[in-house]
Write a protein that holds these residues in place. Structure first.
Motif, PDB file in Angstrom:
ATOM      1  N   ALA A  94      -2.492   4.014  -3.849  1.00  0.00           N
ATOM      2  CA  ALA A  94      -3.103   3.456  -5.052  1.00  0.00           C
ATOM      3  C   ALA A  94      -2.553   4.086  -6.324  1.00  0.00           C
ATOM      4  O   ALA A  94      -2.285   5.285  -6.387  1.00  0.00           O
ATOM      5  CB  ALA A  94      -4.613   3.641  -4.999  1.00  0.00           C
ATOM      6  N   VAL A 111     -11.095  -3.789  -7.331  1.00  0.00           N
ATOM      7  CA  VAL A 111      -9.730  -4.242  -7.132  1.00  0.00           C
ATOM      8  C   VAL A 111      -8.832  -3.017  -7.253  1.00  0.00           C
ATOM      9  O   VAL A 111      -8.950  -2.220  -8.181  1.00  0.00           O
ATOM     10  CB  VAL A 111      -9.345  -5.341  -8.143  1.00  0.00           C
ATOM     11  CG1 VAL A 111      -9.588  -4.926  -9.572  1.00  0.00           C
ATOM     12  CG2 VAL A 111      -7.896  -5.771  -7.932  1.00  0.00           C
ATOM     13  N   ALA A 113      -4.894  -1.442  -7.232  1.00  0.00           N
ATOM     14  CA  ALA A 113      -3.467  -1.715  -7.425  1.00  0.00           C
ATOM     15  C   ALA A 113      -2.649  -0.705  -6.637  1.00  0.00           C
ATOM     16  O   ALA A 113      -2.913   0.504  -6.691  1.00  0.00           O
ATOM     17  CB  ALA A 113      -3.120  -1.636  -8.906  1.00  0.00           C
ATOM     18  N   TYR A 114      -1.646  -1.177  -5.914  1.00  0.00           N
ATOM     19  CA  TYR A 114      -0.784  -0.318  -5.102  1.00  0.00           C
ATOM     20  C   TYR A 114       0.504  -1.072  -4.795  1.00  0.00           C
ATOM     21  O   TYR A 114       0.528  -2.296  -4.728  1.00  0.00           O
ATOM     22  CB  TYR A 114      -1.466   0.077  -3.789  1.00  0.00           C
ATOM     23  CG  TYR A 114      -1.824  -1.115  -2.922  1.00  0.00           C
ATOM     24  CD1 TYR A 114      -0.947  -1.577  -1.952  1.00  0.00           C
ATOM     25  CD2 TYR A 114      -3.009  -1.810  -3.112  1.00  0.00           C
ATOM     26  CE1 TYR A 114      -1.249  -2.687  -1.171  1.00  0.00           C
ATOM     27  CE2 TYR A 114      -3.329  -2.906  -2.340  1.00  0.00           C
ATOM     28  CZ  TYR A 114      -2.444  -3.350  -1.384  1.00  0.00           C
ATOM     29  OH  TYR A 114      -2.748  -4.461  -0.626  1.00  0.00           O
ATOM     30  N   SER A 117       1.274  -5.019  -4.931  1.00  0.00           N
ATOM     31  CA  SER A 117       0.143  -5.921  -4.731  1.00  0.00           C
ATOM     32  C   SER A 117      -1.146  -5.373  -5.343  1.00  0.00           C
ATOM     33  O   SER A 117      -1.220  -4.209  -5.760  1.00  0.00           O
ATOM     34  CB  SER A 117      -0.084  -6.150  -3.227  1.00  0.00           C
ATOM     35  OG  SER A 117       1.058  -6.673  -2.605  1.00  0.00           O
ATOM     36  N   ILE A 118      -2.145  -6.228  -5.357  1.00  0.00           N
ATOM     37  CA  ILE A 118      -3.515  -5.818  -5.628  1.00  0.00           C
ATOM     38  C   ILE A 118      -4.399  -6.378  -4.510  1.00  0.00           C
ATOM     39  O   ILE A 118      -4.087  -7.426  -3.933  1.00  0.00           O
ATOM     40  CB  ILE A 118      -4.020  -6.302  -7.001  1.00  0.00           C
ATOM     41  CG1 ILE A 118      -4.109  -7.835  -7.044  1.00  0.00           C
ATOM     42  CG2 ILE A 118      -3.153  -5.756  -8.123  1.00  0.00           C
ATOM     43  CD1 ILE A 118      -4.804  -8.377  -8.288  1.00  0.00           C
ATOM     44  N   SER A 119      -5.456  -5.650  -4.189  1.00  0.00           N
ATOM     45  CA  SER A 119      -6.409  -6.112  -3.176  1.00  0.00           C
ATOM     46  C   SER A 119      -7.811  -6.088  -3.758  1.00  0.00           C
ATOM     47  O   SER A 119      -8.228  -5.095  -4.362  1.00  0.00           O
ATOM     48  CB  SER A 119      -6.354  -5.227  -1.923  1.00  0.00           C
ATOM     49  OG  SER A 119      -5.185  -5.478  -1.179  1.00  0.00           O
ATOM     50  N   LYS A 135      -5.789 -10.292  -0.820  1.00  0.00           N
ATOM     51  CA  LYS A 135      -4.598  -9.616  -1.332  1.00  0.00           C
ATOM     52  C   LYS A 135      -3.757 -10.586  -2.149  1.00  0.00           C
ATOM     53  O   LYS A 135      -3.597 -11.746  -1.789  1.00  0.00           O
ATOM     54  CB  LYS A 135      -3.774  -9.047  -0.175  1.00  0.00           C
ATOM     55  CG  LYS A 135      -2.521  -8.297  -0.589  1.00  0.00           C
ATOM     56  CD  LYS A 135      -1.806  -7.729   0.634  1.00  0.00           C
ATOM     57  CE  LYS A 135      -0.518  -7.003   0.255  1.00  0.00           C
ATOM     58  NZ  LYS A 135       0.170  -6.440   1.440  1.00  0.00           N
ATOM     59  N   ASN A 138       1.750  -8.977  -6.707  1.00  0.00           N
ATOM     60  CA  ASN A 138       1.800  -8.868  -8.164  1.00  0.00           C
ATOM     61  C   ASN A 138       3.219  -8.699  -8.692  1.00  0.00           C
ATOM     62  O   ASN A 138       3.472  -8.915  -9.862  1.00  0.00           O
ATOM     63  CB  ASN A 138       0.935  -7.695  -8.626  1.00  0.00           C
ATOM     64  CG  ASN A 138       0.559  -7.792 -10.083  1.00  0.00           C
ATOM     65  OD1 ASN A 138      -0.227  -8.649 -10.464  1.00  0.00           O
ATOM     66  ND2 ASN A 138       1.139  -6.937 -10.921  1.00  0.00           N
ATOM     67  N   ALA A 142       2.639  -2.553  -8.925  1.00  0.00           N
ATOM     68  CA  ALA A 142       1.448  -2.730  -9.760  1.00  0.00           C
ATOM     69  C   ALA A 142       0.988  -1.371 -10.292  1.00  0.00           C
ATOM     70  O   ALA A 142       0.812  -0.425  -9.522  1.00  0.00           O
ATOM     71  CB  ALA A 142       0.334  -3.389  -8.949  1.00  0.00           C
ATOM     72  N   ILE A 145      -4.609  -1.391 -14.341  1.00  0.00           N
ATOM     73  CA  ILE A 145      -5.456  -2.529 -13.994  1.00  0.00           C
ATOM     74  C   ILE A 145      -6.818  -2.374 -14.660  1.00  0.00           C
ATOM     75  O   ILE A 145      -7.298  -1.263 -14.886  1.00  0.00           O
ATOM     76  CB  ILE A 145      -5.612  -2.634 -12.449  1.00  0.00           C
ATOM     77  CG1 ILE A 145      -6.219  -3.976 -12.040  1.00  0.00           C
ATOM     78  CG2 ILE A 145      -6.439  -1.485 -11.909  1.00  0.00           C
ATOM     79  CD1 ILE A 145      -6.111  -4.239 -10.541  1.00  0.00           C
ATOM     80  N   VAL A 160      -3.369  -6.958 -14.814  1.00  0.00           N
ATOM     81  CA  VAL A 160      -2.533  -5.996 -14.082  1.00  0.00           C
ATOM     82  C   VAL A 160      -1.157  -5.924 -14.728  1.00  0.00           C
ATOM     83  O   VAL A 160      -0.576  -6.957 -15.069  1.00  0.00           O
ATOM     84  CB  VAL A 160      -2.367  -6.384 -12.593  1.00  0.00           C
ATOM     85  CG1 VAL A 160      -1.755  -5.228 -11.807  1.00  0.00           C
ATOM     86  CG2 VAL A 160      -3.666  -6.822 -11.978  1.00  0.00           C
TER      87      VAL A 160
END
Length: 481
Positions: A94, A111, A113-114, A117-119, A135, A138, A142, A145, A160
């Motif tokens: 993250a 949410v 960010a890593y 992507s974001i989940s 998911k 991004n 990312a 956020i 993001v």
């Protein structure tokens, strides 16, 4: 939406000052058994108490690599571990986290960010997070956020940014579920700090982004830029973008930022950290869309990184708190009577570790209405109780129309005796906490001696005693042990 500070002025007839040395003691430490990266503090289960969610990264096969752990605050101001959930399996884990009601069901979701992507993890109506996530790719990495309503439709959206990329993405929540994704341009930059806030007081949320570690200049701007995207009141799109340089610095990089009213003029200002310094950009009173282009430089502290703005001693003025990256310490800048930040006080808090923007926050973590410090790094999150000893003397304060009263005991436990100079009719007694909420109100027909019973958390309160013609206010400190 991250915490933005507008200092609350209580609507009382008596104005006074509280000055005290700011201090913190370790309240609780939560080891998550992996590299602790970021956290978010919110009332997730809607019980009026602030909870904690900590996100871990990678620590060479540690038990909780790539998981987030959810802690709920109980009635004894302790954090109970509820669940640990795996959110990804890609190094380094993250980079940032935010919370908001992302499906409009009345429960806060998170949410993360890593990587690229974001989940989104939704909360169920039982107050727990589901292990399944939604998911979204991004692009690139990312980084940065936040959540908030970005098109004035009453629904929380997601913004993001990406590392070393020209795209800022906004995920607009749909009333039917899911998101409509739109992309805006931004400068190429490394780490970004992003906040959703109504920066110009027009009733619409805007986007403010710092751009550190910029790889190249952007339209004549160098490495030391932050950007403001203003929401258009007609289209609700971000069509107006303003860039700001730190003109009075060289060979430096912009780090992270915090937003709050730093001179009590009702306008939001921006404090930023660089590699070696802390700067303030004050919002222009004559044009609330703009900031002074020449930043105010504060005295140097050691390796400043994550930064927050908060009123830490309840004196009605904001302080600036800066984490000293890798030194196990932080610095607090207090303003004087003219709202000038002349110097800072350094505090040693324990192990040395680096802190990301979402690894530092100030929230009331023990229910006493006084903001505490939460910092994430190393292998866990530490909660430091704000133990600032405020002025709690019972000397008479200024009063209206000559009314006087004496209260005892002070500090109090579960009762206070109130002795009035003269007998009064139709008396109203209120206890008000430091965020302006009336926590107790009682009325008395006629009395010169009143005993007020209560069961309230430790902390500083205002005691207001009034009738049709008079009001008197005292500071009361409640201490239950």
């Amino acid at each position: 939406m991250k915490q933005t500070v507008l200092i609350l002025i209580l609507n009382l007839s008596v104005i006074y000052s509280l000055f005290a040395q700011i201090s913190f003691d370790l309240l609780e430490y939560k080891d998550i058994e992996t590299s602790a990266e970021v956290h978010v503090t919110e009332d997730f289960n809607n019980d009026g108490l602030i909870d904690l969610l900590v996100v871990g990264g990678y620590d060479f096969g540690a038990p909780n690599d790539y998981t987030f752990t959810y802690f709920i605050q109980n009635k004894d101001s302790q954090l109970d571990s509820m669940v640990s959930i795996t959110y990804c399996n890609s190094y380094p884990g993250a980079t940032s986290i935010a919370s908001g009601d992302l499906n409009n069901d009345g429960w806060l979701d998170v949410v993360i960010a890593y990587d690229d992507s974001i989940s989104v993890y939704y909360q169920s109506n039982t107050g727990l997070f589901t292990k399944e996530c939604t998911k979204y790719y991004n692009g690139v990495r990312a980084y940065g956020i936040d959540c908030g309503d970005l098109n004035n439709d009453g629904l929380d959206d997601i913004a993001v940014t990406n590392f070393n990329d020209v795209n800022l993405k906004v995920y607009y929540q749909l009333s039917s579920g899911g998101f409509d994704i739109e992309t805006y341009n931004k400068p190429i930059s490394g780490q970004n700090d992003l906040e959703i806030v109504d920066i110009n007081n027009d009733g619409l949320n805007d986007l403010v982004m710092s751009t550190s570690n910029s790889m190249v200049g952007y339209e004549g701007y160098d490495l030391y830029t932050f950007c403001i995207y203003l929401q258009d009141e007609q289209t609700n799109q971000f069509t107006y973008l303003t860039y700001y340089d730190i003109k009075n610095t060289q060979f430096n990089r912009l780090g992270y930022m915090a937003i709050g009213d730093l001179n009590n003029d009702g306008l939001l200002d921006i404090a930023v950290t660089t590699s070696f310094d802390v700067y303030i950009f004050y919002q222009d009173e004559t044009n609330p869309d703009l900031f002074d282009t020449w930043a105010v430089e504060l005295n140097k502290c050691t390796n400043p990184s994550a930064i927050v703005i908060a009123d830490l001693n309840n004196d009605g003025k904001a302080e600036i708190l800066v984490q000293n990256d890798g030194y196990g310490s932080f610095s607090i800048y207090e303003s004087d009577s003219l709202f000038q930040f002349e110097d800072y006080i350094g505090y040693k808090i324990g192990p040395s570790y680096s802190v990301l923007p979402d690894g530092l926050s100030v929230r009331d973590m023990d229910g006493d209405s006084i903001p505490d410090l939460v910092t994430t790094g190393g292998q866990g999150t530490a909660i430091y109780k704000n133990t600032t000893m405020l002025d709690i003397s019972i000397d008479e304060l200024p009063k209206d129309n000559g009314s006087t009263l004496v209260i005892n005991p002070n500090p109090a436990n579960n009762y206070i005796n109130i002795e009035l100079k003269d007998s009064h009719a139709n008396i109203k007694v209120e206890i008000i906490n430091m965020v302006g909420t009336t926590v107790l109100e009682q009325s008395f027909n006629s009395s010169q001696l009143i005993t007020l019973n209560f069961n309230l958390p430790d902390g500083l309160y205002f005691l207001s005693v009034s009738d049709a013609n008079n009001i008197s206010v005292r500071k009361v400190y409640i201490r239950n042990n």
